[in-house]
Write an enzyme that holds these catalytic residues in place. Sequence first.
Site, PDB file in Angstrom:
ATOM      1  N   ASP A   1      -1.820   6.864  -3.540  1.00 35.24           N
ATOM      2  CA  ASP A   1      -0.721   6.153  -2.886  1.00 35.24           C
ATOM      3  C   ASP A   1      -0.175   5.015  -3.729  1.00 35.24           C
ATOM      4  O   ASP A   1      -0.502   4.879  -4.910  1.00 35.24           O
ATOM      5  CB  ASP A   1      -1.174   5.652  -1.515  1.00 35.24           C
ATOM      6  CG  ASP A   1      -2.145   4.486  -1.610  1.00 35.24           C
ATOM      7  OD1 ASP A   1      -2.940   4.452  -2.570  1.00 35.24           O
ATOM      8  OD2 ASP A   1      -2.115   3.599  -0.730  1.00 35.24           O
TER       9      ASP A   1
ATOM     10  N   ASP B   1      -0.634   1.724  -4.028  1.00 35.31           N
ATOM     11  CA  ASP B   1      -1.491   0.773  -4.742  1.00 35.31           C
ATOM     12  C   ASP B   1      -2.799   1.388  -5.215  1.00 35.31           C
ATOM     13  O   ASP B   1      -3.669   0.682  -5.714  1.00 35.31           O
ATOM     14  CB  ASP B   1      -1.763  -0.456  -3.871  1.00 35.31           C
ATOM     15  CG  ASP B   1      -2.629  -0.162  -2.665  1.00 35.31           C
ATOM     16  OD1 ASP B   1      -2.642   0.993  -2.200  1.00 35.31           O
ATOM     17  OD2 ASP B   1      -3.294  -1.090  -2.168  1.00 35.31           O
TER      18      ASP B   1
ATOM     19  N   ASP C   1      -5.338   3.009  -3.598  1.00 40.82           N
ATOM     20  CA  ASP C   1      -6.602   2.996  -2.860  1.00 40.82           C
ATOM     21  C   ASP C   1      -6.775   4.195  -1.933  1.00 40.82           C
ATOM     22  O   ASP C   1      -7.872   4.417  -1.412  1.00 40.82           O
ATOM     23  CB  ASP C   1      -6.792   1.677  -2.093  1.00 40.82           C
ATOM     24  CG  ASP C   1      -5.713   1.407  -1.052  1.00 40.82           C
ATOM     25  OD1 ASP C   1      -4.793   2.236  -0.910  1.00 40.82           O
ATOM     26  OD2 ASP C   1      -5.792   0.356  -0.389  1.00 40.82           O
ATOM     27  N   ARG C   2      -5.723   4.991  -1.733  1.00 38.05           N
ATOM     28  CA  ARG C   2      -5.847   6.171  -0.880  1.00 38.05           C
ATOM     29  C   ARG C   2      -5.857   7.442  -1.721  1.00 38.05           C
ATOM     30  O   ARG C   2      -5.472   7.445  -2.883  1.00 38.05           O
ATOM     31  CB  ARG C   2      -4.686   6.234   0.119  1.00 38.05           C
ATOM     32  CG  ARG C   2      -4.825   5.270   1.281  1.00 38.05           C
ATOM     33  CD  ARG C   2      -3.570   5.282   2.147  1.00 38.05           C
ATOM     34  NE  ARG C   2      -3.813   4.682   3.452  1.00 38.05           N
ATOM     35  CZ  ARG C   2      -3.805   3.381   3.696  1.00 38.05           C
ATOM     36  NH1 ARG C   2      -3.587   2.529   2.719  1.00 38.05           N
ATOM     37  NH2 ARG C   2      -4.027   2.920   4.916  1.00 38.05           N
TER      38      ARG C   2
ATOM     39  N   ARG D   1      -0.646   5.589  16.497  1.00 38.57           N
ATOM     40  CA  ARG D   1      -1.455   6.633  15.883  1.00 38.57           C
ATOM     41  C   ARG D   1      -2.335   7.269  16.962  1.00 38.57           C
ATOM     42  O   ARG D   1      -3.018   6.565  17.715  1.00 38.57           O
ATOM     43  CB  ARG D   1      -2.319   6.083  14.751  1.00 38.57           C
ATOM     44  CG  ARG D   1      -1.528   5.403  13.643  1.00 38.57           C
ATOM     45  CD  ARG D   1      -2.333   5.341  12.354  1.00 38.57           C
ATOM     46  NE  ARG D   1      -1.780   4.459  11.359  1.00 38.57           N
ATOM     47  CZ  ARG D   1      -0.749   4.723  10.570  1.00 38.57           C
ATOM     48  NH1 ARG D   1      -0.114   5.876  10.701  1.00 38.57           N
ATOM     49  NH2 ARG D   1      -0.345   3.843   9.667  1.00 38.57           N
TER      50      ARG D   1
ATOM     51  N   SER E   1      -7.426   7.536   7.377  1.00 44.86           N
ATOM     52  CA  SER E   1      -6.100   7.299   6.805  1.00 44.86           C
ATOM     53  C   SER E   1      -6.125   7.445   5.286  1.00 44.86           C
ATOM     54  O   SER E   1      -5.513   6.668   4.571  1.00 44.86           O
ATOM     55  CB  SER E   1      -5.571   5.924   7.220  1.00 44.86           C
ATOM     56  OG  SER E   1      -6.498   4.910   6.902  1.00 44.86           O
TER      57      SER E   1
ATOM     58  N   SER F   1       0.815  -1.218   0.000  1.00 45.56           N
ATOM     59  CA  SER F   1       0.000   0.000   0.000  1.00 45.56           C
ATOM     60  C   SER F   1       0.846   1.265   0.000  1.00 45.56           C
ATOM     61  O   SER F   1       1.616   1.500  -0.919  1.00 45.56           O
ATOM     62  CB  SER F   1      -0.972  -0.025   1.174  1.00 45.56           C
ATOM     63  OG  SER F   1      -1.908   1.031   1.078  1.00 45.56           O
ATOM     64  N   HIS F   2       0.737   2.080   1.031  1.00 46.30           N
ATOM     65  CA  HIS F   2       1.402   3.376   1.101  1.00 46.30           C
ATOM     66  C   HIS F   2       2.801   3.286   1.687  1.00 46.30           C
ATOM     67  O   HIS F   2       3.450   4.317   1.877  1.00 46.30           O
ATOM     68  CB  HIS F   2       0.550   4.344   1.922  1.00 46.30           C
ATOM     69  CG  HIS F   2       0.188   3.817   3.283  1.00 46.30           C
ATOM     70  ND1 HIS F   2      -0.496   2.647   3.453  1.00 46.30           N
ATOM     71  CD2 HIS F   2       0.421   4.297   4.531  1.00 46.30           C
ATOM     72  CE1 HIS F   2      -0.677   2.414   4.745  1.00 46.30           C
ATOM     73  NE2 HIS F   2      -0.126   3.398   5.417  1.00 46.30           N
TER      74      HIS F   2
ATOM     75  N   LYS G   1      -1.669  -9.873  -0.097  1.00 41.49           N
ATOM     76  CA  LYS G   1      -2.946 -10.100   0.585  1.00 41.49           C
ATOM     77  C   LYS G   1      -3.891 -10.844  -0.337  1.00 41.49           C
ATOM     78  O   LYS G   1      -3.771 -10.770  -1.566  1.00 41.49           O
ATOM     79  CB  LYS G   1      -3.568  -8.792   1.052  1.00 41.49           C
ATOM     80  CG  LYS G   1      -4.130  -7.887  -0.026  1.00 41.49           C
ATOM     81  CD  LYS G   1      -4.922  -6.748   0.629  1.00 41.49           C
ATOM     82  CE  LYS G   1      -5.537  -5.827  -0.406  1.00 41.49           C
ATOM     83  NZ  LYS G   1      -6.440  -4.837   0.206  1.00 41.49           N
TER      84      LYS G   1
ATOM     85  N   LYS H   1     -11.136   0.589  -0.733  1.00 45.58           N
ATOM     86  CA  LYS H   1     -11.105   2.025  -0.888  1.00 45.58           C
ATOM     87  C   LYS H   1     -10.534   2.345  -2.266  1.00 45.58           C
ATOM     88  O   LYS H   1      -9.840   1.518  -2.851  1.00 45.58           O
ATOM     89  CB  LYS H   1     -10.310   2.685   0.228  1.00 45.58           C
ATOM     90  CG  LYS H   1      -8.977   2.064   0.569  1.00 45.58           C
ATOM     91  CD  LYS H   1      -8.431   2.707   1.830  1.00 45.58           C
ATOM     92  CE  LYS H   1      -7.145   2.021   2.303  1.00 45.58           C
ATOM     93  NZ  LYS H   1      -7.417   0.744   2.989  1.00 45.58           N
TER      94      LYS H   1
END
Length: 541
Positions: A275, A277, A279-280, A494, A363, A111-112, A124, A374
Amino acid sequence: MTSHPTRPFEGQKPGTSGLRKKTPVFMQPGYLENFVQSTFDALGGVAGNVLVLGGDGRYFGREATQCILKMAAANGVARVIVGQGAWLSTPAASNLIRKRGADGGLILSASHNPGGPEADFGVKYNMANGGPAPEAVTEAIFARTMEIDSYRKLDAPDVNLEMVGESRLGEMIVEIVDPVSAYADMMEEIFDFKALRGLFHEGFTLAMDSMCAITGPYAVEIFENRLGAPKGTVVHEQPLPDFGGMHPDPNPTWAHELMETLMGPGAPDFGAASDGDGDRNMILGRGIYVSPSDSLAVIAANAHLVPGYASGLKGVARSMPTSAAVDKVAQKLGLDCYETPTGWKFFGNLMDAGRVSLCGEESFGTGSDHVREKDGLWAVLMWLNIIAVRGLGVAEIMADHWEEYGRNYYSRHDYEVLPNDIANAMLGDLRDRLEGLKGQKVQGLVVESADEFCYTDPVDGAVSAGQGFRILFEGGSRVVLRLSGTGTEGATLRVYLERYEAGPEGLTEDPQAALAPIIAATEDLVGIRARTGRTGPNVIT
């Protein structure tokens, strides 16, 4: 020979979204094979299945793709649909699983997180609904990794990943597909591309930063090729194995180049970043940054302006740490609003049951029931469609929204790569003191309640405990603390800070100034800086 003896590796427990480790860990002989075989076994076998496979282009992705293809063939998979060049954004993979009626898919991404020979890699498994595997499946995968003694892998030449079309690997069909076209076609079905083309024809300016990550080809195809935005609208558009040395996380800290552009002289009308991949997302207007929590709320309030949601939303959902801004919208629109743990799999259950259309996390993740992940570019297109219909800029839309619903001042402070023992001891101490916090007065605030979030899924009754600590203050302010499940080194704490201001006054403060009393109260109650020796967070969003 297709069967190979092996023995377990420690620590192959999938986190919030799959297994993420340093790239050299995945490159150990047998490491990837063990995890993939354990996944296949935990699913009850994959013989006869159709799977989707691809990733964000990070280092080791192509080699991992070849390995997984040979393992799929040895395990009797009937067909694997692979993105050309081993490329597939996460939302595009979710769409392909759903569109092609596949049994599931493997997504190669962290991801990010940064990519490269010494950075991060991840794998995944997504289910037939296109969404991440639920906890029952990831727990079964982990259990299998601790007892595995062999894996199956075909001894065969590598597959040509560049040539679109079908070929055979043993008895299995390998289908190489354009990774972009099906996703871009889906976006045309959801949004009013005619209105968006008109927006750009009238001189609307967009700066889209793909951060040398997977959405570059998608963004160029959608914004420049299909919508007519000028060439060069999308920057850092070429996916690179190490993301060009960037940290592909679309927030004000890591996308600082885009922030400077939108906050500087001659800024474009709109800015966005995505990001690793895809999704963000991060949303910006000229001179204004939109927090992910506010973005979710604005999209919910205006979704009816977008063709794909013209009939209204079924409901909305947010992760527990996300601000309650969307709750205010749901209340006014008469929509059900769900508060879930962090992790898109929880939203997937609600969407599959027809309970929600829209969901989001603080996030920088926002999405809807068009897929089960997302979706960064979808969020950008939602904003552009809203702007095209309303004829207002981002700052004007935000001002109108806060005037109508009030403002949830919100920020996230990340303390990265903390020693695990210190982080766990600090939160363990907080857990022991939770019941006694009620009624305490600190920094002028009174603790109304404190708990450790536990979620009971309203669809299947599954219970997810230990999902983060909540300290609520009288008047609607709160702080949430949780350890992230997406890191690969040490612990990431976080800290989520929120203060509600109903207005009409006090809606234009700097968020960090508005949250200062809550920041100070958190230090008094938890002692993050005192116990970790840190002078402040690594990242503020």
